[in-house]
Design an enzyme around this catalytic site. Structure first.
Site, PDB file in Angstrom:
ATOM      1  N   ALA A  13       0.675  -6.009  -2.992  1.00  0.00           N
ATOM      2  CA  ALA A  13      -0.092  -5.599  -3.935  1.00  0.00           C
ATOM      3  C   ALA A  13      -1.321  -6.823  -3.863  1.00  0.00           C
ATOM      4  O   ALA A  13      -2.393  -6.435  -3.634  1.00  0.00           O
ATOM      5  CB  ALA A  13       0.002  -5.315  -5.326  1.00  0.00           C
ATOM      6  N   VAL A  44      11.607  -3.763  -0.120  1.00  0.00           N
ATOM      7  CA  VAL A  44      12.931  -3.416   0.392  1.00  0.00           C
ATOM      8  C   VAL A  44      12.846  -2.579   1.412  1.00  0.00           C
ATOM      9  O   VAL A  44      13.841  -2.052   2.028  1.00  0.00           O
ATOM     10  CB  VAL A  44      13.771  -2.898  -0.784  1.00  0.00           C
ATOM     11  CG1 VAL A  44      14.116  -3.903  -1.801  1.00  0.00           C
ATOM     12  CG2 VAL A  44      13.156  -1.662  -1.415  1.00  0.00           C
ATOM     13  N   LYS A  75       6.549   7.652  10.277  1.00  0.00           N
ATOM     14  CA  LYS A  75       6.905   8.521   9.274  1.00  0.00           C
ATOM     15  C   LYS A  75       6.409   9.931   9.560  1.00  0.00           C
ATOM     16  O   LYS A  75       5.028   9.924   9.092  1.00  0.00           O
ATOM     17  CB  LYS A  75       6.843   8.211   7.834  1.00  0.00           C
ATOM     18  CG  LYS A  75       7.101   8.941   6.702  1.00  0.00           C
ATOM     19  CD  LYS A  75       6.866   8.514   5.232  1.00  0.00           C
ATOM     20  CE  LYS A  75       6.849   9.514   4.309  1.00  0.00           C
ATOM     21  NZ  LYS A  75       6.697   8.874   2.861  1.00  0.00           N
ATOM     22  N   PRO A  93       6.149  17.688   5.454  1.00  0.00           N
ATOM     23  CA  PRO A  93       5.516  17.027   6.500  1.00  0.00           C
ATOM     24  C   PRO A  93       4.129  16.660   6.219  1.00  0.00           C
ATOM     25  O   PRO A  93       3.625  16.922   5.075  1.00  0.00           O
ATOM     26  CB  PRO A  93       5.578  17.971   7.668  1.00  0.00           C
ATOM     27  CG  PRO A  93       5.343  19.576   6.940  1.00  0.00           C
ATOM     28  CD  PRO A  93       6.244  19.073   5.666  1.00  0.00           C
ATOM     29  N   VAL A 195       2.169 -20.198 -12.660  1.00  0.00           N
ATOM     30  CA  VAL A 195       0.997 -19.983 -13.780  1.00  0.00           C
ATOM     31  C   VAL A 195       1.858 -20.241 -15.023  1.00  0.00           C
ATOM     32  O   VAL A 195       2.855 -19.732 -15.588  1.00  0.00           O
ATOM     33  CB  VAL A 195       0.426 -18.551 -13.906  1.00  0.00           C
ATOM     34  CG1 VAL A 195      -0.361 -18.411 -15.138  1.00  0.00           C
ATOM     35  CG2 VAL A 195      -0.255 -18.288 -12.546  1.00  0.00           C
ATOM     36  N   GLY A 357       3.915   4.290  -4.009  1.00  0.00           N
ATOM     37  CA  GLY A 357       3.492   2.990  -4.261  1.00  0.00           C
ATOM     38  C   GLY A 357       2.413   2.236  -3.636  1.00  0.00           C
ATOM     39  O   GLY A 357       1.305   1.680  -4.360  1.00  0.00           O
ATOM     40  N   ILE A 358       2.411   2.394  -2.228  1.00  0.00           N
ATOM     41  CA  ILE A 358       1.169   1.754  -1.445  1.00  0.00           C
ATOM     42  C   ILE A 358      -0.003   2.496  -1.819  1.00  0.00           C
ATOM     43  O   ILE A 358      -1.071   1.955  -1.742  1.00  0.00           O
ATOM     44  CB  ILE A 358       1.727   1.928   0.036  1.00  0.00           C
ATOM     45  CG1 ILE A 358       2.871   0.766   0.353  1.00  0.00           C
ATOM     46  CG2 ILE A 358       0.393   1.236   0.804  1.00  0.00           C
ATOM     47  CD1 ILE A 358       2.653  -0.658  -0.070  1.00  0.00           C
TER      48      ILE A 358
END
Length: 512
Positions: A13, A44, A75, A93, A195, A357-358
């Site tokens: 991210a 992962v 993919k 697909p 931080v 997620g991406i």
């Protein structure tokens, strides 16, 4: 004018954000990324949407260069196994359904009533390519669908018109490292430090972060990429987090990095295999697989989940380290608060079942550029950003809940409970409609969330939610054109299987 951005947190991210902001604004914006050396990355092995090509093309990156450096693979879709509890499988697909005489081939498949072949094998070319483990590119580098090839340039998700036929698998840590190199070369300041304090002014806006060894790091806009911790957005600003655990069952995962003995045995798809208390992923990278078990700890313990995962994917490999992850399922009520924007896991997460997620990261970054602030900090623009991000997450939530509601499994306490869980508002009506007819762009979740109607139909039909009757209009129409189209799909699939190299063969070529 906003002149400086401080990104707190690295990983996928953080470095996607840093590299994209530099590509968008160049030297007109100072970007600093503060990354703790102590925080362990979750990455992962990552699977993506096909739309991620917009991101890499926006940065001007060549697939043949970055993909080998990130242990990447192709993919073509997701293979869902055992979601009826019978060991059978089907594919979701990256391929839109063809249309014949105003109706999709899925409608015609229902009307013709020939179930000797499954829906996905009859209606998609991609299924045959997955089964044969084919690369989407020929050995000369050209795409099997030449009209879709070539760079998209500086384009965004909003400009997606055609359905690109593949996405990527890659090592998320390697992608972060690769993008860090690109970003720092382009002028991003990289601080590796902890931080210790987040300072705010009298309004509650963030003024700077205090680091252990580099002192105060000030900025105009702060981006929280600290993952599930939400260091800025939640811990500092107190933004409310809305959990999705009432409708989505899973809250934990355990992952393994598993070497692959046979390099040629490389699948061009993600696998999602239903288990007794969740589901298991397999993400093939160039020299290993990423494997994981996503589950609910109400039905299986972390130790039992790890044991099941090891038995399934790495028997006898007790030397492989397991990564246990406690997932925060849901989204922030607002992902942009004051002068802080949360991107990635600090913003939202809805479990990795459809590799979102991406996509959420990319979507959040693109919307940040679209609504980038000036010194007025226009509240209408900030509200519009929050609205778009929230709707994308809510749409994905609905789509994922569909997976559990439409699945035919109810043979374990986990699957029985999944059927009894609440549903997001609106999904019940959509599923009731799906019992009568296929969904379309007007009847799926109505705001942009990355999935088109073909995805909703592919999942419903694959999982076993089949309309009670075909579209009545087709009983009055000549099926000759539809039969011809089904024949063309099969012929094209056979030709491509014969012409394309294996996934491993092509990737080995570009990894030389």
């Amino acid at each position: 004018m906003i002149r400086s951005v401080v990104i707190v947190g690295g990983g996928t991210a953080g470095w996607m954000t840093a590299s994209y902001l530099k590509a968008a604004f160049d030297d007109r914006l100072d970007v600093t990324l503060v990354e703790s050396p102590q925080v362990r990355r979750i990455g992962v092995g990552e699977a993506t949407f096909s739309t991620v090509r917009h991101f890499f093309d926006y940065l001007g990156l060549d697939e043949a260069d970055w993909l080998p450096k990130c242990a990447g693979g192709y993919k073509l879709g997701i293979r869902f196994e055992n979601w009826a509890g019978d060991g059978e499988h089907f594919y979701h697909p990256f391929e839109r359904l063809r249309v014949v005489d105003g109706f999709s081939v899925a409608d015609w498949w229902l009307a013709l009533g020939d179930r000797s072949e499954s829906f996905d094998r009859s209606c998609f070319i991609t299924t045959a390519l997955c089964e044969a483990k084919r690369s989407p590119r020929l050995l000369d580098g050209s795409l099997f669908s030449s009209g879709l090839d070539g760079s998209l340039g500086r384009s965004t998700l909003d400009e997606q018109r055609a359905q690109f036929p593949y996405a990527y698998h890659f090592d998320a840590d390697k992608v972060a490292e690769y993008l860090a190199g690109i970003a720092t070369k382009n002028g991003v300041r990289h601080i590796v430090d902890d931080v210790k304090h987040v300072a705010q002014d009298e309004r509650g806006w963030i003024t700077h972060v205090r680091t252990a060894g580099h002192g105060d790091v000030a900025g105009d806009l702060f981006v929280d990429c600290t993952g599930f911790r939400g260091l800025l957005i939640n811990q500092t600003l107190g933004t409310a987090f809305e959990s999705f655990e009432d409708v989505l069952p899973n809250n934990r995962a355990v992952a393994l990095r598993v070497p692959r003995d046979e390099a040629t045995d490389m699948n061009p798809y993600t696998t999602a295999r239903a288990m007794n208390a969740g589901w298991m992923w397999t993400i093939p990278l160039f020299r290993r697989n990423g494997n994981g078990y996503v589950y609910s700890d109400r039905f299986i313990s972390p130790e039992e989940a790890e044991r099941e995962l090891r038995q399934a994917v790495a028997p006898g490999r007790d030397d492989l380290e397991a990564n246990h992850i406690r997932m925060r399922i849901g989204r922030n009520r607002d992902s942009w608060v004051n002068n802080c924007v949360a991107i990635g896991l600090s913003s939202a997460f809805v479990e990795p079942l459809e590799s979102t997620g991406i996509f959420f990261i990319q979507h959040g970054i693109e919307q940040l550029v679209r609504y980038f602030p000036d010194e007025r900090w226009d509240p209408v623009s900030i509200a519009a950003y929050n609205d778009r991000v929230a709707h994308a997450v809510e749409g994905v939530k609905e789509f994922l809940v569909l997976h559990y509601k439409s699945a035919r499994r109810d043979d374990t306490p986990y699957w029985k409970e999944a059927k009894l869980r609440a549903m997001p508002e609106g999904l019940r009506a959509r599923l009731d409609l799906a019992d009568s007819r296929l969904l379309d762009e007007e009847t799926i979740y109505p705001r942009y969330h990355g999935f088109e109607s073909y995805s909703w139909n592919a999942m419903n039909l694959g999982l076993g939610r089949i309309p009670r009757t075909p579209a009545p209009a087709l009983a009055h129409m000549d099926p000759a054109n539809a039969r011809a189209e089904f024949a063309r799909i099969k012929a094209e699939a056979d030709e491509l299987v014969a012409a394309l190299p294996s996934c491993h063969e092509y990737l080995a070529k570009i990894n030389d």
